[in-house]
Design an enzyme around this catalytic site. Structure first.
Site, PDB file in Angstrom:
ATOM      1  N   TYR A 127      -5.723   2.058  -9.058  1.00 24.70           N
ATOM      2  CA  TYR A 127      -5.295   2.037  -7.662  1.00 24.70           C
ATOM      3  C   TYR A 127      -4.279   0.909  -7.408  1.00 24.70           C
ATOM      4  CZ  TYR A 127      -5.619   1.795  -2.577  1.00 24.70           C
ATOM      5  OH  TYR A 127      -5.306   1.761  -1.247  1.00 24.70           O
ATOM      6  N   LYS A 131      -0.166   1.134  -6.710  1.00 24.65           N
ATOM      7  CA  LYS A 131       0.461   0.526  -5.519  1.00 24.65           C
ATOM      8  C   LYS A 131       1.536  -0.483  -5.950  1.00 24.65           C
ATOM      9  CE  LYS A 131      -2.017   2.570  -2.342  1.00 24.65           C
ATOM     10  NZ  LYS A 131      -1.432   3.742  -1.677  1.00 24.65           N
TER      11      LYS A 131
HETATM   12  N1  LIG Z   1      -8.800   3.129   2.916  1.00 30.41           N
HETATM   13  C1  LIG Z   1      -8.601   1.831   2.743  1.00 30.41           C
HETATM   14  O1  LIG Z   1      -9.497   0.999   2.944  1.00 30.41           O
HETATM   15  C2  LIG Z   1      -7.233   1.352   2.309  1.00 30.41           C
HETATM   16  C3  LIG Z   1      -7.041  -0.009   2.072  1.00 30.41           C
HETATM   17  C4  LIG Z   1      -5.761  -0.451   1.723  1.00 30.41           C
HETATM   18  C5  LIG Z   1      -4.718   0.450   1.618  1.00 30.41           C
HETATM   19  N2  LIG Z   1      -4.933   1.778   1.844  1.00 30.41           N
HETATM   20  C6  LIG Z   1      -3.783   2.690   1.714  1.00 30.41           C
HETATM   21  O2  LIG Z   1      -3.324   2.977   3.017  1.00 30.41           O
HETATM   22  C7  LIG Z   1      -2.659   4.258   3.041  1.00 30.41           C
HETATM   23  C8  LIG Z   1      -3.154   5.044   4.227  1.00 30.41           C
HETATM   24  O3  LIG Z   1      -4.565   5.165   4.128  1.00 30.41           O
HETATM   25  P1  LIG Z   1      -5.372   6.165   5.059  1.00 30.41           P
HETATM   26  O4  LIG Z   1      -6.796   5.770   4.946  1.00 30.41           O
HETATM   27  O5  LIG Z   1      -4.720   6.247   6.413  1.00 30.41           O
HETATM   28  O6  LIG Z   1      -5.149   7.547   4.281  1.00 30.41           O
HETATM   29  P2  LIG Z   1      -5.777   8.961   4.629  1.00 30.41           P
HETATM   30  O7  LIG Z   1      -6.470   8.943   5.942  1.00 30.41           O
HETATM   31  O8  LIG Z   1      -6.552   9.424   3.445  1.00 30.41           O
HETATM   32  O9  LIG Z   1      -4.453   9.867   4.793  1.00 30.41           O
HETATM   33  C9  LIG Z   1      -3.634  10.103   3.700  1.00 30.41           C
HETATM   34  C10 LIG Z   1      -2.470  10.987   4.067  1.00 30.41           C
HETATM   35  O10 LIG Z   1      -1.842  11.407   2.830  1.00 30.41           O
HETATM   36  C11 LIG Z   1      -1.788  12.831   2.803  1.00 30.41           C
HETATM   37  N3  LIG Z   1      -2.007  13.394   1.476  1.00 30.41           N
HETATM   38  C12 LIG Z   1      -2.997  13.108   0.595  1.00 30.41           C
HETATM   39  N4  LIG Z   1      -2.904  13.898  -0.490  1.00 30.41           N
HETATM   40  C13 LIG Z   1      -1.820  14.692  -0.288  1.00 30.41           C
HETATM   41  C14 LIG Z   1      -1.194  15.719  -1.041  1.00 30.41           C
HETATM   42  N5  LIG Z   1      -1.659  16.095  -2.246  1.00 30.41           N
HETATM   43  N6  LIG Z   1      -0.109  16.334  -0.531  1.00 30.41           N
HETATM   44  C15 LIG Z   1       0.363  15.973   0.676  1.00 30.41           C
HETATM   45  N7  LIG Z   1      -0.174  15.008   1.456  1.00 30.41           N
HETATM   46  C16 LIG Z   1      -1.257  14.375   0.975  1.00 30.41           C
HETATM   47  C17 LIG Z   1      -2.923  13.298   3.697  1.00 30.41           C
HETATM   48  O11 LIG Z   1      -2.653  14.620   4.092  1.00 30.41           O
HETATM   49  P3  LIG Z   1      -3.863  15.687   4.304  1.00 30.41           P
HETATM   50  O12 LIG Z   1      -4.459  15.309   5.625  1.00 30.41           O
HETATM   51  O13 LIG Z   1      -3.167  16.994   4.300  1.00 30.41           O
HETATM   52  O14 LIG Z   1      -4.821  15.489   3.163  1.00 30.41           O
HETATM   53  C18 LIG Z   1      -2.846  12.259   4.828  1.00 30.41           C
HETATM   54  O15 LIG Z   1      -1.835  12.596   5.726  1.00 30.41           O
HETATM   55  C19 LIG Z   1      -2.961   4.899   1.692  1.00 30.41           C
HETATM   56  O16 LIG Z   1      -1.837   4.783   0.861  1.00 30.41           O
HETATM   57  C20 LIG Z   1      -4.109   4.054   1.128  1.00 30.41           C
HETATM   58  O17 LIG Z   1      -4.082   4.010  -0.299  1.00 30.41           O
HETATM   59  C21 LIG Z   1      -6.153   2.246   2.197  1.00 30.41           C
END
Ligand SMILES: NC(=O)c1ccc[n+]([C@@H]2O[C@H](COP(=O)([O-])OP(=O)(O)OC[C@H]3O[C@@H](n4cnc5c(N)ncnc54)[C@H](OP(=O)(O)O)[C@@H]3O)[C@@H](O)[C@H]2O)c1
Length: 224
Positions: A127, A131
């Site tokens: 991961y 990034k």
């Molecule tokens: N969760 C945490 O605690 C955390 C911490 C630090 C950083 N981050 C990073 O922050 C960012 C945003 O996180 P989040 O929690 O808001 O993410 P999320 O709610 O999981 O949303 C991810 C987005 O990416 C799209 N996506 C995923 N797989 C896809 C695919 N195969 N094709 C097209 N679209 C796809 C999803 O579309 P669908 O709705 O169609 O699936 C959704 O719009 C991510 O890069 C994550 O790694 C997260």
């Protein structure tokens, strides 16, 4: 609409936690004229929002909407959601780089990435390595302003699916909040969105990194 509404923004990941907050905040920002949010699932229709449905494996190269004032990217998945390491990398690295390349080639000057705390191209964690590599690869594209926002664990949202690791992390973060150093504390997804939006609307030249413990400060400073 205000006379200052001049910015057109392209938001990736608009159906997700941070992405949906980005769209909401962008549409409420008097400086933003229009939002384009390509997704694979339709978004709720909204005034000033264009929602092209796309296949991220075959992004439309000639779409006119790649040329905007700024791209904000909150695209991402997890290893278990994606089904394999390769599929995870394809979403979190390849899709992001392909979209960024198309936008940059179309003349978009500004890119803002929702990265992660600990992003490091040589990390042993898939991961964090992914990034780190996408951050590094975006830096070669030549955007006049590039911002990597590196949040710790995201809080403040309801997900359609259950994520065990994230739930345990958030429970521990709440429990240990008084003793966890600021840089490791969970951050609100809405604060991440606000910092990203600020970096897109008032871009700084060159490459900037916003660390997790700066996210709330940036947001609050803008509010005052
Ligand atoms: N969760 C945490 O605690 C955390 C911490 C630090 C950083 N981050 C990073 O922050 C960012 C945003 O996180 P989040 O929690 O808001 O993410 P999320 O709610 O999981 O949303 C991810 C987005 O990416 C799209 N996506 C995923 N797989 C896809 C695919 N195969 N094709 C097209 N679209 C796809 C999803 O579309 P669908 O709705 O169609 O699936 C959704 O719009 C991510 O890069 C994550 O790694 C997260």
């Amino acid at each position: 609409m205000s006379e200052q509404s001049t910015k057109t923004l392209l938001i990736l990941g608009g159906t997700g936690l941070v992405g949906s907050m980005l769209i909401e905040q962008a549409l409420a920002d008097p400086q933003v004229l229009r939002v384009i949010a390509p997704t694979r699932r339709p978004l709720k229709i909204s005034d000033r929002l264009l929602n092209p449905l796309v296949d991220f494996d075959e992004l439309p190269r000639n779409a006119t909407w790649w040329r905007v004032d700024a791209v904000l990217c909150a695209l991402g998945t997890t290893r278990s959601q994606a089904g394999s390491r390769e599929k995870f990398y394809r979403v979190d690295h390849d899709y992001v780089l392909q979209a960024a390349t198309l936008a940059q080639q179309a003349g978009t000057p500004v890119f803002v990435l929702n990265s992660s705390m600990g992003a490091e191209p040589l990390s042993r964690s898939l991961y964090l390595r992914t990034k780190g590599q996408i951050e590094k690869d975006l830096e070669t594209l030549g955007f006049s302003s590039l911002t990597h926002v590196r949040p710790s664990l995201l809080a403040g949202g309801v997900r359609p699916e259950f994520r065990l690791g994230e739930s345990i992390g958030l429970w521990l973060a709440r429990l240990l909040q008084p003793v966890i150093p600021a840089r490791y504390q969970a951050v609100q997804a809405s604060d991440v969105a606000a910092v990203m939006l600020a970096a897109a609307v008032e871009p700084r030249p060159g490459t900037s990194i916003v660390q997790s413990d700066q996210i709330k400060c940036h947001h609050s400073a803008k509010d005052t």
